[in-house]
Each structure stands twice: as structure tokens, then as C-alpha cells.
Write a protein that holds these residues in place. Structure first.
Motif, PDB file in Angstrom:
ATOM      1  N   UNK A  79       0.835  -1.212   0.000  1.00  0.00           N
ATOM      2  CA  UNK A  79       0.000   0.000   0.000  1.00  0.00           C
ATOM      3  C   UNK A  79       0.866   1.258   0.000  1.00  0.00           C
ATOM      4  N   UNK A  80       1.954   1.209   0.775  1.00  0.00           N
ATOM      5  CA  UNK A  80       2.854   2.364   0.831  1.00  0.00           C
ATOM      6  C   UNK A  80       3.581   2.567  -0.488  1.00  0.00           C
ATOM      7  N   UNK A  81       4.111   1.488  -1.058  1.00  0.00           N
ATOM      8  CA  UNK A  81       4.866   1.593  -2.319  1.00  0.00           C
ATOM      9  C   UNK A  81       3.976   2.029  -3.477  1.00  0.00           C
ATOM     10  N   UNK A  82       2.736   1.555  -3.487  1.00  0.00           N
ATOM     11  CA  UNK A  82       1.802   1.915  -4.557  1.00  0.00           C
ATOM     12  C   UNK A  82       1.127   3.267  -4.322  1.00  0.00           C
ATOM     13  N   UNK A  83       1.454   3.866  -3.143  1.00  0.00           N
ATOM     14  CA  UNK A  83       0.872   5.167  -2.775  1.00  0.00           C
ATOM     15  C   UNK A  83      -0.665   5.141  -2.839  1.00  0.00           C
ATOM     16  N   UNK A  84      -1.229   4.091  -2.272  1.00  0.00           N
ATOM     17  CA  UNK A  84      -2.681   3.954  -2.236  1.00  0.00           C
ATOM     18  C   UNK A  84      -3.234   4.688  -1.011  1.00  0.00           C
ATOM     19  N   UNK A  85      -4.145   5.612  -1.244  1.00  0.00           N
ATOM     20  CA  UNK A  85      -4.791   6.338  -0.136  1.00  0.00           C
ATOM     21  C   UNK A  85      -6.002   5.530   0.303  1.00  0.00           C
ATOM     22  N   UNK A  86      -5.793   4.638   1.268  1.00  0.00           N
ATOM     23  CA  UNK A  86      -6.861   3.736   1.676  1.00  0.00           C
ATOM     24  C   UNK A  86      -7.694   4.347   2.790  1.00  0.00           C
ATOM     25  N   UNK A  87      -8.955   3.946   2.833  1.00  0.00           N
ATOM     26  CA  UNK A  87      -9.851   4.319   3.926  1.00  0.00           C
ATOM     27  C   UNK A  87      -9.987   3.116   4.842  1.00  0.00           C
ATOM     28  N   UNK A  88      -9.809   3.337   6.125  1.00  0.00           N
ATOM     29  CA  UNK A  88      -9.880   2.215   7.049  1.00  0.00           C
ATOM     30  C   UNK A  88      -8.702   1.278   6.848  1.00  0.00           C
ATOM     31  N   UNK A  89      -8.953  -0.012   6.956  1.00  0.00           N
ATOM     32  CA  UNK A  89      -7.920  -1.036   6.801  1.00  0.00           C
ATOM     33  C   UNK A  89      -8.422  -2.125   5.864  1.00  0.00           C
ATOM     34  N   UNK A  90      -7.501  -2.896   5.254  1.00  0.00           N
ATOM     35  CA  UNK A  90      -7.940  -4.025   4.419  1.00  0.00           C
ATOM     36  C   UNK A  90      -8.747  -5.024   5.250  1.00  0.00           C
ATOM     37  N   UNK A  91      -9.796  -5.567   4.651  1.00  0.00           N
ATOM     38  CA  UNK A  91     -10.602  -6.601   5.313  1.00  0.00           C
ATOM     39  C   UNK A  91     -10.716  -7.791   4.377  1.00  0.00           C
ATOM     40  N   UNK A  92     -11.005  -8.987   4.910  1.00  0.00           N
ATOM     41  CA  UNK A  92     -11.156 -10.161   4.038  1.00  0.00           C
ATOM     42  C   UNK A  92     -12.219  -9.909   2.968  1.00  0.00           C
ATOM     43  N   UNK A  93     -11.916 -10.310   1.757  1.00  0.00           N
ATOM     44  CA  UNK A  93     -12.855 -10.106   0.649  1.00  0.00           C
ATOM     45  C   UNK A  93     -14.134 -10.905   0.894  1.00  0.00           C
ATOM     46  N   UNK A  94     -15.288 -10.288   0.606  1.00  0.00           N
ATOM     47  CA  UNK A  94     -16.565 -10.947   0.930  1.00  0.00           C
ATOM     48  C   UNK A  94     -17.083 -11.898  -0.130  1.00  0.00           C
ATOM     49  N   UNK A  95     -16.532 -11.858  -1.346  1.00  0.00           N
ATOM     50  CA  UNK A  95     -17.139 -12.605  -2.449  1.00  0.00           C
ATOM     51  C   UNK A  95     -16.627 -14.043  -2.524  1.00  0.00           C
ATOM     52  N   UNK A  96     -17.482 -14.930  -2.970  1.00  0.00           N
ATOM     53  CA  UNK A  96     -17.123 -16.347  -3.119  1.00  0.00           C
ATOM     54  C   UNK A  96     -16.041 -16.538  -4.166  1.00  0.00           C
ATOM     55  N   UNK A  97     -16.059 -15.669  -5.192  1.00  0.00           N
ATOM     56  CA  UNK A  97     -15.082 -15.804  -6.280  1.00  0.00           C
ATOM     57  C   UNK A  97     -13.662 -15.503  -5.806  1.00  0.00           C
ATOM     58  N   UNK A  98     -13.566 -14.853  -4.667  1.00  0.00           N
ATOM     59  CA  UNK A  98     -12.234 -14.447  -4.186  1.00  0.00           C
ATOM     60  C   UNK A  98     -11.985 -14.965  -2.780  1.00  0.00           C
ATOM     61  N   UNK A  99     -12.323 -16.204  -2.562  1.00  0.00           N
ATOM     62  CA  UNK A  99     -12.117 -16.797  -1.244  1.00  0.00           C
ATOM     63  C   UNK A  99     -10.639 -17.104  -1.026  1.00  0.00           C
ATOM     64  N   UNK A 100     -10.171 -16.792   0.183  1.00  0.00           N
ATOM     65  CA  UNK A 100      -8.781 -17.098   0.531  1.00  0.00           C
ATOM     66  C   UNK A 100      -8.609 -18.612   0.674  1.00  0.00           C
TER      67      UNK A 100
END
Length: 458
Positions: A79-100
Motif C-alpha cells: 500500500x505504501x509503495x503503490x501510494x494507495x490512499x486507503x480508507x480504514x484497513x484491508x478486510x477479508x474479501x466478501x465474495x465467493x469468487x475471491x475466497x482465501x
């Protein structure tokens, strides 16, 4: 290790983080060896526990800790290297297509999917904002009351045997029952009563000429019309105070009488030692200036609040709402927030977040910052006004002041409060200097009515 990003619209993205055994294997082995050296297990000398037993007892725990550490560190780094201005924090993805894909029992390749929300781009046009800069009208009546208060404050205090019309009484007040006796479990408290502030003259007369130790029964709500004053007296809510109907008994424990000081040069010097006031007119003018300065704090707060509200209305800020709602629920450690509760409270949260984004942008655009020198200056000004008013310019006094300030600066909690206050002041100054302000003279009563109307809107 590999991290890839899949954008979802303009304000969202999924991050896919892939780990293979080469990414975490050596770290896990190293930590297992550390455990082997430190482990104290019955039947084995310290450092001699078999690796297979350490693996059986701690292997899975160490693996989880190391994987979590790797994921957290590399997400933050990406996130720092890509200079992404994120809101909050990353959370586990909710979709079935992207299950960890995570299996700590048979570790091999790991796949983690996270969802992030991105801060929007927006423009703040302060020059288009209009607001009113309220100025309280300082009337002769207000000056009269302030001058009278000063004369009483610097007057001669005595303790007479009997109550006079302007005396302050200390004592205890008790709620009575329908039989005129002190009510068991009723309201009671130690308090003070200014005789001249009692609203009803007939009740005032009950107090006049009474000696210490005497008691007076009276209707509390007739003596004091303000439910707020009654609430403060008994440490109850204003709503509870509004429903009081009983009579009360006040026992006089002390009587304080003040003979007001005379309006003369001796008083002027005590009140305003630096002003060199010669007569009553100059004294009243000093009161006028001091009052205007005092009320300016309240009017500025109102003006800045109005400016902020207008900025929030006129600044178009789109947010990744659905992500934020999920993030709020996910981040609730006590697990008391449901999606329904978040949905209900979300508008207020959005308002706060939007102002935070606007404030951050203002800070960058106008280089707003509070420095250590600002905090020291604040302390010095307060010390000057309170303790060193007479000899503020001599070198010895300045040295003593510096020592006191350095001591005060050691209290990090207080210093942070001053930083925050100065920071807010600087933001307020920027806002007032950039928007279109129209000065409006207003009476104190009308200004209080405005504040009350604002309060009722919330």
C-alpha cells in the motif's frame, strides 16, 4: 511472494496475496529453533527438547503467527509503495469468487484475498463558501452588570448574624413530603443561595432577617425558574428537574455579605493593572473591550461550525459506502455492531469521515501545522497573564518563565491537548480568512436563540 490488485470501480480494489513455502519456511524453522532453546518441558533439559516434540506442540501456532506477520507487513508495504490512499484497513474479501485458500494443518501455498476502500479525489472551493461573522453587541446594561460584579468581587466580605437582601447563604436543602417533613430518600444537598437571585419577591422576604441555624420552607421551582440551575444544584438531569413539584427546606449554615468596592483608581489598578485607567468612562471602555474579546470565542466557534457545515454541503465527496459499512462491522472488537445498527448510524459516520478527508486536504494545501515553538508560546502567554504580569520584560523573569515552560512541556498528555487546540485554531484561521464572511451585529439574546436552534437540529 506475489501481490496483485484488481480494481473495483474508482473507489475500491481487491488485493490478492500469494505465499509459497519458500516465503515462510525459513522463518518458521528459525522460530521453532528459538522455541527449542527456550522451552521448559518436564523430563527434558532446557534446550534439549526434541525438534519433533516442539513441532507437535508449537508448530501450528508458530506457522500462524509467521504467516499473519508476513501478510500484515507485506500488505502495508504494498500500500505504501503503490501510494494507495486507503480508507480504514484491508478486510477479508466478501465474495465467493475471491475466497482465501488457507490450510494451516497441511501448509503449502497460501492465497489471501483482501478488500480495500480508496479515498476519493475532490476539490474544496473555499472562496464559494459564505458565512456570517457574528459580533455580540455590548450594551450599557451588560457593562453595568459586569462592573457591579467586579465591585462585588473586590469588595469587603463580612459574616453578619442575619440575612440581608444581597447576601449569599451556605447551607443544606431538603425535599419535603406532603406532610411538610423531610422526605426519606428525597433530594438533598449542600448548596449556596444568593438571596437577590431568588425570582419571587415573596420567597425572598422569607429569607430576610433570618439568623444562622434557621430554616425556610419554600417552593423551589417558584424561587428558581431555570430548570438547568435546579439540575446543577442537585446533580440531576434537566428533564428530572422539570418534574419537581415538592416544597423544600433550606437550613442556613453561613451568611456572607459583600460591601461592593468603590469605583476609583485603586480598583481600576487591581482589575486592569496595565491599562492606566483614570476614570469611570475609561474603566467601562476596558470592560467593553474585554467583554467583546470574551464573547468572540463563542461567536467564532459558531461561525467556524457554520463554515464547516457549508463546506460539507458544497463539497462533493463520493465514498465506497458498502466497503466502509463492512469495515465498521469487521473492525468492531466487541462484536456489538450489526449491519442494521451500522446502517442506522452510517450518515453520522460519513459526515465525520468526510470532514476528516477535507481537513487532511486543507492541512496539505495550506501547510497547517502546530510546532513545539507554538506550544511554548501558548504556555508563556498564559504564564505572562497569570503570574508574571508586572515584570514580564526583564531578563530574570524570562529565565524563570523558560524554566517553568520546560517543566510543563514534560507532561506529554497536556502538551498533546495544547497541540490539538492550536491545530484547530490554525484551521479555523484559514477557514475564516478564505471564505466570504459577512459581519453581523447581534444581541446576546438573539445569539443564544441561534445556539439553541442549532442544538435542537441535532
Amino acid at each position: 511472494m506475489n501481490i496483485s490488485r484488481e480494481n473495483v470501480g474508482e473507489l475500491g480494489a481487491y488485493l490478492k496475496l500469494e505465499l509459497v513455502p519458500a516465503d515462510y519456511g525459513d522463518k518458521v524453522k528459525k522460530e521453532l529453533k528459538n522455541y527449542q532453546h527456550k522451552a521448559q518441558i518436564k523430563g527434558f533439559r532446557q534446550g534439549q527438547v526434541p525438534p519433533s516434540l516442539i513441532q507437535k506442540m508449537y508448530g501450528k501456532t508458530i506457522l500462524i503467527e509467521e504467516i499473519n506477520k508476513l501478510v500484515s507487513e507485506n500488505l502495508s508495504k504494498y500500500i505504501e509503495e503503490q501510494k494507495l490512499a486507503v480508507l480504514g484497513q484491508p478486510i477479508p474479501a466478501p465474495s465467493k469468487e475471491r475466497e482465501s485458500k488457507i490450510n494451516f494443518d497441511t501448509p503449502n501455498d497460501f492465497v489471501f484475498w483482501f478488500e480495500i476502500g480508496l479515498a476519493p479525489e475532490f476539490k474544496i472551493e473555499l472562496e464559494k463558501i459564505k458565512a456570517i461573522d457574528y459580533h455580540i453587541q455590548i450594551t450599557d446594561e451588560m457593562i453595568d452588570k459586569y462592573a457591579e460584579s467586579i465591585c462585588r468581587r473586590f469588595g469587603n466580605v463580612s459574616s453578619p448574624d442575619k440575612v440581608g437582601e444581597t447576601d449569599v447563604l451556605g447551607g443544606e436543602i431538603f425535599e419535603l413530603n406532603e406532610n411538610g417533613e423531610i422526605k426519606d430518600g428525597g433530594l438533598q444537598t449542600k448548596t449556596s443561595i444568593s438571596v437577590d437571585l431568588i425570582s419571587l419577591k415573596t420567597i425572598q422576604k422569607k429569607f430576610i432577617s433570618k439568623p444562622i441555624g434557621d430554616t425556610i420552607d419554600f417552593a423551589l421551582t417558584k424561587a428558581f425558574k431555570s430548570s438547568a440551575d435546579i439540575a446543577t444544584m442537585f446533580h440531576i438531569s434537566e428533564e428530572e428537574a422539570k418534574h419537581i413539584t415538592a416544597e423544600f427546606r433550606f437550613r442556613i449554615d453561613s451568611i456572607t455579605h459583600v460591601d461592593p468596592a468603590e469605583l476609583n483608581e485603586e480598583l481600576f489598578k487591581k482589575v486592569y493593572p496595565k491599562a492606566n485607567i483614570k476614570d469611570v468612562e475609561e474603566f467601562r471602555e476596558e470592560i467593553r473591550k474585554e467583554s467583546a474579546k470574551y464573547y468572540a470565542k463563542d461567536t467564532e466557534k459558531k461561525t467556524v461550525t457554520d463554515i464547516i457545515e457549508e463546506i460539507l454541503v458544497q463539497t462533493n465527496i463520493q465514498l465506497p459506502d458498502e466497503f466502509l459499512k463492512r469495515w465498521i462491522v469487521y473492525g468492531d472488537e466487541k462484536k456489538t455492531l450489526t449491519p442494521e445498527i451500522v446502517e442506522q448510524e452510517y450518515p453520522q459516520y460519513v459526515k465525520s469521515l468526510k470532514w476528516q478527508l477535507i481537513e487532511d486536504k486543507l492541512i496539505k494545501e495550506y501547510n497547517i501545522e502546530a510546532k513545539a515553538e507554538d506550544v511554548k508560546a501558548f504556555y508563556k502567554e498564559n504564564i505572562l497573564s497569570q503570574y508574571f504580569s508586572n515584570n514580564a520584560e526583564d531578563e530574570e523573569t524570562n529565565k524563570r518563565m523558560d524554566m517553568v515552560v520546560d517543566s510543563m512541556m514534560q507532561n506529554q498528555e497536556e502538551v498533546k491537548k495544547i497541540y490539538d487546540m492550536l491545530f484547530e485554531q490554525k484551521i479555523s484561521e484559514v477557514l475564516k480568512s478564505k471564505v466570504n464572511l459577512n459581519i453581523k451585529e447581534i444581541t446576546m439574546d438573539d445569539f443564544i436563540a441561534l445556539l439553541k436552534a442549532d442544538s435542537e437540529k441535532k
